[in-house]
Design a protein around this motif. Structure first.
Motif, PDB file in Angstrom:
ATOM      1  N   SER A   5      81.646 107.877  65.058  1.00  0.00           N
ATOM      2  CA  SER A   5      81.159 107.759  66.428  1.00  0.00           C
ATOM      3  C   SER A   5      79.650 107.522  66.483  1.00  0.00           C
ATOM      4  N   HIS A   6      78.885 108.063  65.534  1.00  0.00           N
ATOM      5  CA  HIS A   6      77.435 107.830  65.538  1.00  0.00           C
ATOM      6  C   HIS A   6      77.128 106.347  65.346  1.00  0.00           C
ATOM      7  N   LYS A   7      77.837 105.701  64.407  1.00  0.00           N
ATOM      8  CA  LYS A   7      77.632 104.266  64.174  1.00  0.00           C
ATOM      9  C   LYS A   7      78.023 103.468  65.418  1.00  0.00           C
ATOM     10  N   ARG A   8      79.128 103.849  66.040  1.00  0.00           N
ATOM     11  CA  ARG A   8      79.575 103.178  67.264  1.00  0.00           C
ATOM     12  C   ARG A   8      78.494 103.268  68.328  1.00  0.00           C
ATOM     13  N   HIS A   9      77.948 104.450  68.519  1.00  0.00           N
ATOM     14  CA  HIS A   9      76.959 104.652  69.573  1.00  0.00           C
ATOM     15  C   HIS A   9      75.645 103.933  69.269  1.00  0.00           C
ATOM     16  N   ILE A  10      75.310 103.818  68.006  1.00  0.00           N
ATOM     17  CA  ILE A  10      74.123 103.046  67.635  1.00  0.00           C
ATOM     18  C   ILE A  10      74.348 101.565  67.952  1.00  0.00           C
ATOM     19  N   LEU A  11      75.523 101.029  67.594  1.00  0.00           N
ATOM     20  CA  LEU A  11      75.826  99.627  67.905  1.00  0.00           C
ATOM     21  C   LEU A  11      75.876  99.373  69.406  1.00  0.00           C
ATOM     22  N   LYS A  12      76.441 100.313  70.159  1.00  0.00           N
ATOM     23  CA  LYS A  12      76.458 100.167  71.616  1.00  0.00           C
ATOM     24  C   LYS A  12      75.041 100.177  72.165  1.00  0.00           C
ATOM     25  N   ALA A  13      74.195 101.055  71.625  1.00  0.00           N
ATOM     26  CA  ALA A  13      72.806 101.134  72.085  1.00  0.00           C
ATOM     27  C   ALA A  13      72.075  99.817  71.828  1.00  0.00           C
ATOM     28  N   ILE A  14      72.291  99.222  70.663  1.00  0.00           N
ATOM     29  CA  ILE A  14      71.621  97.960  70.330  1.00  0.00           C
ATOM     30  C   ILE A  14      72.121  96.829  71.234  1.00  0.00           C
ATOM     31  N   SER A  15      73.436  96.731  71.405  1.00  0.00           N
ATOM     32  CA  SER A  15      73.964  95.641  72.235  1.00  0.00           C
ATOM     33  C   SER A  15      73.531  95.783  73.688  1.00  0.00           C
ATOM     34  N   TRP A  16      73.540  97.022  74.193  1.00  0.00           N
ATOM     35  CA  TRP A  16      73.097  97.218  75.577  1.00  0.00           C
ATOM     36  C   TRP A  16      71.609  96.924  75.719  1.00  0.00           C
ATOM     37  N   ARG A  17      70.822  97.321  74.718  1.00  0.00           N
ATOM     38  CA  ARG A  17      69.382  97.105  74.821  1.00  0.00           C
ATOM     39  C   ARG A  17      69.057  95.624  74.868  1.00  0.00           C
ATOM     40  N   LEU A  18      69.781  94.796  74.126  1.00  0.00           N
ATOM     41  CA  LEU A  18      69.552  93.349  74.181  1.00  0.00           C
ATOM     42  C   LEU A  18      69.800  92.815  75.587  1.00  0.00           C
ATOM     43  N   VAL A  19      70.942  93.179  76.151  1.00  0.00           N
ATOM     44  CA  VAL A  19      71.272  92.739  77.511  1.00  0.00           C
ATOM     45  C   VAL A  19      70.254  93.288  78.511  1.00  0.00           C
ATOM     46  N   GLY A  20      69.989  94.588  78.411  1.00  0.00           N
ATOM     47  CA  GLY A  20      69.078  95.248  79.350  1.00  0.00           C
ATOM     48  C   GLY A  20      67.651  94.735  79.281  1.00  0.00           C
ATOM     49  N   SER A  21      67.164  94.480  78.072  1.00  0.00           N
ATOM     50  CA  SER A  21      65.781  94.000  77.925  1.00  0.00           C
ATOM     51  C   SER A  21      65.595  92.606  78.497  1.00  0.00           C
ATOM     52  N   ILE A  22      66.558  91.752  78.292  1.00  0.00           N
ATOM     53  CA  ILE A  22      66.470  90.401  78.868  1.00  0.00           C
ATOM     54  C   ILE A  22      66.437  90.493  80.390  1.00  0.00           C
ATOM     55  N   ASP A  23      67.298  91.339  80.956  1.00  0.00           N
ATOM     56  CA  ASP A  23      67.304  91.528  82.406  1.00  0.00           C
ATOM     57  C   ASP A  23      65.963  92.080  82.889  1.00  0.00           C
ATOM     58  N   THR A  24      65.429  93.083  82.193  1.00  0.00           N
ATOM     59  CA  THR A  24      64.147  93.680  82.573  1.00  0.00           C
ATOM     60  C   THR A  24      63.018  92.664  82.523  1.00  0.00           C
ATOM     61  N   MET A  25      62.985  91.859  81.468  1.00  0.00           N
ATOM     62  CA  MET A  25      61.933  90.847  81.348  1.00  0.00           C
ATOM     63  C   MET A  25      61.975  89.871  82.518  1.00  0.00           C
ATOM     64  N   LEU A  26      63.177  89.408  82.850  1.00  0.00           N
ATOM     65  CA  LEU A  26      63.304  88.440  83.945  1.00  0.00           C
ATOM     66  C   LEU A  26      62.954  89.058  85.300  1.00  0.00           C
ATOM     67  N   VAL A  27      63.443  90.257  85.559  1.00  0.00           N
ATOM     68  CA  VAL A  27      63.139  90.931  86.836  1.00  0.00           C
ATOM     69  C   VAL A  27      61.648  91.227  86.936  1.00  0.00           C
ATOM     70  N   SER A  28      61.055  91.734  85.844  1.00  0.00           N
ATOM     71  CA  SER A  28      59.621  92.067  85.856  1.00  0.00           C
ATOM     72  C   SER A  28      58.760  90.829  86.072  1.00  0.00           C
ATOM     73  N   TRP A  29      59.128  89.734  85.439  1.00  0.00           N
ATOM     74  CA  TRP A  29      58.408  88.476  85.604  1.00  0.00           C
ATOM     75  C   TRP A  29      58.512  88.010  87.048  1.00  0.00           C
ATOM     76  N   PHE A  30      59.719  88.046  87.607  1.00  0.00           N
ATOM     77  CA  PHE A  30      59.939  87.597  88.980  1.00  0.00           C
ATOM     78  C   PHE A  30      59.146  88.454  89.980  1.00  0.00           C
ATOM     79  N   ILE A  31      59.198  89.771  89.828  1.00  0.00           N
ATOM     80  CA  ILE A  31      58.517  90.685  90.773  1.00  0.00           C
ATOM     81  C   ILE A  31      56.996  90.578  90.642  1.00  0.00           C
ATOM     82  N   SER A  32      56.499  90.581  89.412  1.00  0.00           N
ATOM     83  CA  SER A  32      55.045  90.587  89.211  1.00  0.00           C
ATOM     84  C   SER A  32      54.438  89.188  89.309  1.00  0.00           C
TER      85      SER A  32
END
Length: 148
Positions: A5-32
């Protein structure tokens, strides 16, 4: 049987962070209006969000082991995880965006703008990972159908 389960949660964290970071970059760029602020906010939150997401996954994994069937039911559970994660993630984004932009209103705007996009993206991410069985203990057919 070894607990992956630790490996699973690490992989989930990495995959979510990729999706989340791209979204954050685009939203932050648009707002600022500044692509550099978008990049800085997106990259700065990688470390904080990875740690926070991993901890969030561990808490929900422990809840999943409980005997309470309501907490184990997948769609309700994923919705609850979505809401709790979004609260943690939004606060983190607001603080980072405020520090990087120097403007608390920019931090608030970026944080609140992400709420809708991130909740939709996170729910989809949870449903995809629900189908991936890596790192989960094997279930009997009866247990598997009860969890659906």
């Amino acid at each position: 049987m070894r607990d992956n389960s630790h490996k699973r949660h690490i992989l989930k964290a990495i995959s979510w962070r990729l999706v989340g970071s791209i979204d954050t970059m685009l939203v932050s760029w648009f707002i600022s209006g500044d692509p550099m602020i978008g990049l800085k906010v997106g990259f700065s939150e990688v470390a904080t969000k990875m740690l926070l997401y991993y901890l969030h996954e561990r808490v929900w994994y422990k809840i999943n082991l409980s005997k309470d069937k309501v907490l184990r039911e997948s769609r309700k559970r994923h919705l609850a995880k979505t809401v709790t994660w979004r609260m943690v993630g939004t606060i983190d984004t607001m603080i980072l965006a405020w520090i990087i932009s120097g403007d608390p209103m920019t931090g608030l705007k970026i944080g609140f703008s992400e709420v809708a996009t991130k909740m939709i993206l996170y729910y989809i991410h949870e449903r995809v990972w629900y189908k991936v069985k890596y790192g989960l203990p094997k279930k009997t057919e009866e247990e598997a159908s009860a969890y659906e």
